[in-house]
Design a protein around this motif. Structure first.
Motif, PDB file in Angstrom:
ATOM      1  N   MET A  56      62.753  18.145  78.974  1.00 52.60           N
ATOM      2  CA  MET A  56      61.731  19.144  78.615  1.00 52.60           C
ATOM      3  C   MET A  56      60.395  18.446  78.394  1.00 52.60           C
ATOM      4  SD  MET A  56      61.671  21.895  75.452  1.00 52.60           S
ATOM      5  CE  MET A  56      63.055  22.776  76.156  1.00 52.60           C
ATOM      6  N   SER A  57      59.304  19.052  78.852  1.00 50.90           N
ATOM      7  CA  SER A  57      57.994  18.459  78.680  1.00 50.90           C
ATOM      8  C   SER A  57      57.587  18.445  77.214  1.00 50.90           C
ATOM      9  CB  SER A  57      56.938  19.247  79.482  1.00 50.90           C
ATOM     10  OG  SER A  57      57.252  19.250  80.844  1.00 50.90           O
ATOM     11  N   LYS A  58      56.930  17.380  76.832  1.00 52.21           N
ATOM     12  CA  LYS A  58      56.448  17.270  75.470  1.00 52.21           C
ATOM     13  C   LYS A  58      55.123  18.010  75.341  1.00 52.21           C
ATOM     14  CE  LYS A  58      55.152  13.868  71.970  1.00 52.21           C
ATOM     15  NZ  LYS A  58      54.968  12.423  71.686  1.00 52.21           N
ATOM     16  N   THR A  59      55.016  18.857  74.314  1.00 49.25           N
ATOM     17  CA  THR A  59      53.786  19.597  74.098  1.00 49.25           C
ATOM     18  C   THR A  59      52.663  18.643  73.726  1.00 49.25           C
ATOM     19  OG1 THR A  59      54.977  21.551  73.381  1.00 49.25           O
ATOM     20  CG2 THR A  59      52.678  21.400  72.739  1.00 49.25           C
ATOM     21  N   PHE A  60      51.508  18.848  74.345  1.00 48.57           N
ATOM     22  CA  PHE A  60      50.357  17.971  74.132  1.00 48.57           C
ATOM     23  C   PHE A  60      49.332  18.717  73.298  1.00 48.57           C
ATOM     24  CE2 PHE A  60      46.262  16.279  75.850  1.00 48.57           C
ATOM     25  CZ  PHE A  60      46.364  15.034  75.286  1.00 48.57           C
ATOM     26  N   ALA A  61      48.907  18.106  72.195  1.00 50.41           N
ATOM     27  CA  ALA A  61      47.948  18.766  71.299  1.00 50.41           C
ATOM     28  C   ALA A  61      46.606  18.966  72.005  1.00 50.41           C
ATOM     29  CB  ALA A  61      47.763  17.926  70.037  1.00 50.41           C
ATOM     30  N   ASN A  62      45.807  19.864  71.472  1.00 51.30           N
ATOM     31  CA  ASN A  62      44.564  20.274  72.103  1.00 51.30           C
ATOM     32  C   ASN A  62      43.498  19.179  72.063  1.00 51.30           C
ATOM     33  OD1 ASN A  62      42.440  21.734  73.161  1.00 51.30           O
ATOM     34  ND2 ASN A  62      41.962  22.735  71.236  1.00 51.30           N
ATOM     35  N   PRO A  63      43.073  18.674  73.239  1.00 53.51           N
ATOM     36  CA  PRO A  63      41.990  17.698  73.245  1.00 53.51           C
ATOM     37  C   PRO A  63      40.621  18.347  73.408  1.00 53.51           C
ATOM     38  CG  PRO A  63      42.918  17.831  75.423  1.00 53.51           C
ATOM     39  CD  PRO A  63      43.652  18.841  74.574  1.00 53.51           C
ATOM     40  N   PHE A  64      40.597  19.658  73.744  1.00 57.72           N
ATOM     41  CA  PHE A  64      39.346  20.363  73.973  1.00 57.72           C
ATOM     42  C   PHE A  64      38.963  21.154  72.716  1.00 57.72           C
ATOM     43  CE2 PHE A  64      41.434  20.168  78.171  1.00 57.72           C
ATOM     44  CZ  PHE A  64      40.458  19.522  78.909  1.00 57.72           C
ATOM     45  N   ILE A  65      38.298  20.512  71.795  1.00 54.97           N
ATOM     46  CA  ILE A  65      38.011  21.157  70.506  1.00 54.97           C
ATOM     47  C   ILE A  65      37.124  22.382  70.684  1.00 54.97           C
ATOM     48  CG2 ILE A  65      37.105  20.839  68.176  1.00 54.97           C
ATOM     49  CD1 ILE A  65      39.586  19.146  68.846  1.00 54.97           C
ATOM     50  N   LEU A  66      36.016  22.224  71.378  1.00 55.35           N
ATOM     51  CA  LEU A  66      35.092  23.343  71.581  1.00 55.35           C
ATOM     52  C   LEU A  66      35.496  24.187  72.782  1.00 55.35           C
ATOM     53  CD1 LEU A  66      32.304  24.593  70.630  1.00 55.35           C
ATOM     54  CD2 LEU A  66      31.341  23.387  72.604  1.00 55.35           C
ATOM     55  N   THR A  67      35.902  23.541  73.860  1.00 54.86           N
ATOM     56  CA  THR A  67      36.214  24.266  75.096  1.00 54.86           C
ATOM     57  C   THR A  67      37.280  25.321  74.871  1.00 54.86           C
ATOM     58  OG1 THR A  67      35.632  22.317  76.401  1.00 54.86           O
ATOM     59  CG2 THR A  67      36.959  24.008  77.490  1.00 54.86           C
ATOM     60  N   MET A  68      38.272  24.993  74.041  1.00 57.67           N
ATOM     61  CA  MET A  68      39.319  25.955  73.730  1.00 57.67           C
ATOM     62  C   MET A  68      39.129  26.575  72.341  1.00 57.67           C
ATOM     63  SD  MET A  68      40.977  26.230  76.419  1.00 57.67           S
ATOM     64  CE  MET A  68      41.970  27.474  75.627  1.00 57.67           C
ATOM     65  N   GLY A  69      37.958  26.390  71.771  1.00 58.19           N
ATOM     66  CA  GLY A  69      37.670  26.942  70.451  1.00 58.19           C
ATOM     67  C   GLY A  69      37.565  28.455  70.474  1.00 58.19           C
ATOM     68  N   GLU A  70      38.077  29.092  69.441  1.00 52.52           N
ATOM     69  CA  GLU A  70      38.034  30.551  69.336  1.00 52.52           C
ATOM     70  C   GLU A  70      36.926  30.942  68.366  1.00 52.52           C
ATOM     71  OE1 GLU A  70      41.908  32.247  68.594  1.00 52.52           O
ATOM     72  OE2 GLU A  70      42.885  30.667  69.758  1.00 52.52           O
ATOM     73  N   PHE A  71      35.852  31.490  68.918  1.00 49.68           N
ATOM     74  CA  PHE A  71      34.715  31.925  68.101  1.00 49.68           C
ATOM     75  C   PHE A  71      33.955  32.993  68.868  1.00 49.68           C
ATOM     76  CE2 PHE A  71      33.550  28.216  70.599  1.00 49.68           C
ATOM     77  CZ  PHE A  71      32.361  28.571  71.204  1.00 49.68           C
ATOM     78  N   ALA A  72      33.216  33.807  68.159  1.00 53.16           N
ATOM     79  CA  ALA A  72      32.437  34.860  68.808  1.00 53.16           C
ATOM     80  C   ALA A  72      31.297  34.251  69.595  1.00 53.16           C
ATOM     81  CB  ALA A  72      31.898  35.832  67.754  1.00 53.16           C
ATOM     82  N   SER A  73      30.967  34.872  70.714  1.00 47.00           N
ATOM     83  CA  SER A  73      29.846  34.400  71.507  1.00 47.00           C
ATOM     84  C   SER A  73      28.584  34.353  70.658  1.00 47.00           C
ATOM     85  CB  SER A  73      29.637  35.340  72.700  1.00 47.00           C
ATOM     86  OG  SER A  73      28.615  34.869  73.535  1.00 47.00           O
ATOM     87  N   GLY A  74      27.890  33.229  70.709  1.00 48.29           N
ATOM     88  CA  GLY A  74      26.722  33.019  69.860  1.00 48.29           C
ATOM     89  C   GLY A  74      27.048  32.252  68.595  1.00 48.29           C
ATOM     90  N   GLY A  75      28.314  31.954  68.391  1.00 51.52           N
ATOM     91  CA  GLY A  75      28.740  31.283  67.163  1.00 51.52           C
ATOM     92  C   GLY A  75      29.153  29.833  67.347  1.00 51.52           C
ATOM     93  N   ALA A  76      28.714  29.196  68.438  1.00 50.20           N
ATOM     94  CA  ALA A  76      29.149  27.822  68.720  1.00 50.20           C
ATOM     95  C   ALA A  76      28.704  26.850  67.639  1.00 50.20           C
ATOM     96  CB  ALA A  76      28.629  27.376  70.085  1.00 50.20           C
ATOM     97  N   ASP A  77      27.455  26.954  67.214  1.00 48.21           N
ATOM     98  CA  ASP A  77      26.950  26.022  66.191  1.00 48.21           C
ATOM     99  C   ASP A  77      27.699  26.191  64.876  1.00 48.21           C
ATOM    100  OD1 ASP A  77      24.688  24.520  67.467  1.00 48.21           O
ATOM    101  OD2 ASP A  77      23.941  26.556  67.789  1.00 48.21           O
ATOM    102  N   ASP A  78      27.949  27.426  64.475  1.00 49.80           N
ATOM    103  CA  ASP A  78      28.701  27.681  63.240  1.00 49.80           C
ATOM    104  C   ASP A  78      30.135  27.193  63.369  1.00 49.80           C
ATOM    105  OD1 ASP A  78      26.503  28.830  62.028  1.00 49.80           O
ATOM    106  OD2 ASP A  78      27.080  30.883  62.542  1.00 49.80           O
ATOM    107  N   PHE A  79      30.728  27.373  64.552  1.00 48.64           N
ATOM    108  CA  PHE A  79      32.087  26.891  64.783  1.00 48.64           C
ATOM    109  C   PHE A  79      32.158  25.380  64.605  1.00 48.64           C
ATOM    110  CE2 PHE A  79      35.190  25.015  67.734  1.00 48.64           C
ATOM    111  CZ  PHE A  79      36.355  25.602  67.287  1.00 48.64           C
ATOM    112  N   VAL A  80      31.210  24.667  65.202  1.00 49.60           N
ATOM    113  CA  VAL A  80      31.185  23.208  65.100  1.00 49.60           C
ATOM    114  C   VAL A  80      30.962  22.780  63.652  1.00 49.60           C
ATOM    115  CG1 VAL A  80      29.928  21.116  65.752  1.00 49.60           C
ATOM    116  CG2 VAL A  80      30.430  22.859  67.476  1.00 49.60           C
TER     117      VAL A  80
END
Length: 280
Positions: free
Chosen positions: A1-25
């Motif tokens: 079975m494949s080993k699950t790989f943790a998320n390396p894309f912090i922002l790319t896969m980040g869940e936030f409302a459009s316009g909220g990138a700076d607040d998310f970071v």
């Protein structure tokens, strides 16, 4: 079975409302992850040199750790190589591909990284998808939307347009939301696919949907990366409606296109000239 790989894309896969990138970071508690997400955001806003420097410093820090975090290290490395690609840093990209070739048997994440990068530089001769295609990355749940993005881009570039659009549309439907960056990338793939099939109304719809997610956070790099494929749609939707954004994207695209051609030629041995116009 494949080993699950943790998320390396912090922002790319980040869940936030459009316009909220700076607040998310700003809201990321871990300082290294916060800096990584900030570097991603700089790249997506077209601040390539700054992003490359940030990724490079983070990579140095990661290398010095006694027990480096593999997922975080993969995200930092990928960001650094993407910024290096945009700068035309041939040696960094070549060295990274050579390292991935040596290490891909050790990690599904490295295998994904190698394929992703080869797709971006259109080194298709080095890509051998297994018969099951994208499901070969079923252990990489956290990067699955970007895996769909990469594979659908590969299908577009190898003339399987209907499959590419269907795959990207399905990924968009089932992806967790809100996730603006991944949504932008998938929408642009769908738009390009429909343009190639001459379904102009759907191509425009998905382009405008991508821009709707991108504009509030100043995200322009995905449009610059796909400038050639989006020729016509950028003019239709942005040239007169958002002239300043159009100028920034076009300027970024000119430098990016020359950089990618230089890397492509160095890696593949081709001799595509960098003096071609976008249409050529």
């Amino acid at each position: 079975m494949s080993k699950t790989f943790a998320n390396p894309f912090i922002l790319t896969m980040g869940e936030f409302a459009s316009g909220g990138a700076d607040d998310f970071v700003a809201g990321i508690s871990d300082p290294t992850e916060r800096r990584l997400a900030s570097a991603e955001l700089a790249y997506y806003r077209g601040n390539i040199a700054f992003a490359k420097n940030e990724f490079g410093e983070l990579l140095d820090i990661q290398t010095e750790l006694d027990e480096p975090d593999s997922a975080r290290g993969a995200g930092i490395t990928l960001g650094y190589v993407l910024a290096s690609l945009a700068c035309g840093d041939v040696e960094t990209v070549k060295n990274s591909l050579e390292f991935a070739q040596l290490m891909k048997e050790e990690s599904r994440a490295v295998e994904f990284f190698e394929i992703y990068l080869n797709i971006l530089i259109q080194n298709f001769r080095a890509i051998n998808f297994p018969p099951v295609g994208i499901t070969s990355f079923d252990g990489l749940e956290s990067v699955r939307p970007m895996a769909f993005f990469a594979y659908s881009l590969y299908l577009i570039e190898t003339d399987s347009r209907e499959r590419a659009v269907g795959m990207a549309e399905s990924a968009l439907i089932f992806m967790k939301k809100p996730c603006p960056i991944a949504t932008i990338q998938l929408c642009l793939n769908i738009s390009v696919g429909y343009m190639l099939m001459r379904v102009w109304d759907k191509a425009e719809y998905y382009f405008r949907l991508a821009w709707e997610y991108a504009e509030p956070d100043g995200i322009i790099m995905p449009f610059a990366e796909r400038r050639t494929a989006l020729s016509g749609m950028l003019e239709r939707c942005l040239r007169f409606e958002r002239p300043e954004s159009y100028k920034k994207i076009s300027a970024l695209a000119k430098d990016y296109n020359s950089a990618v051609i230089a890397v492509h030629n160095a890696v593949t041995g081709d001799s595509i000239p960098d003096c071609l116009t976008q249409i050529e």
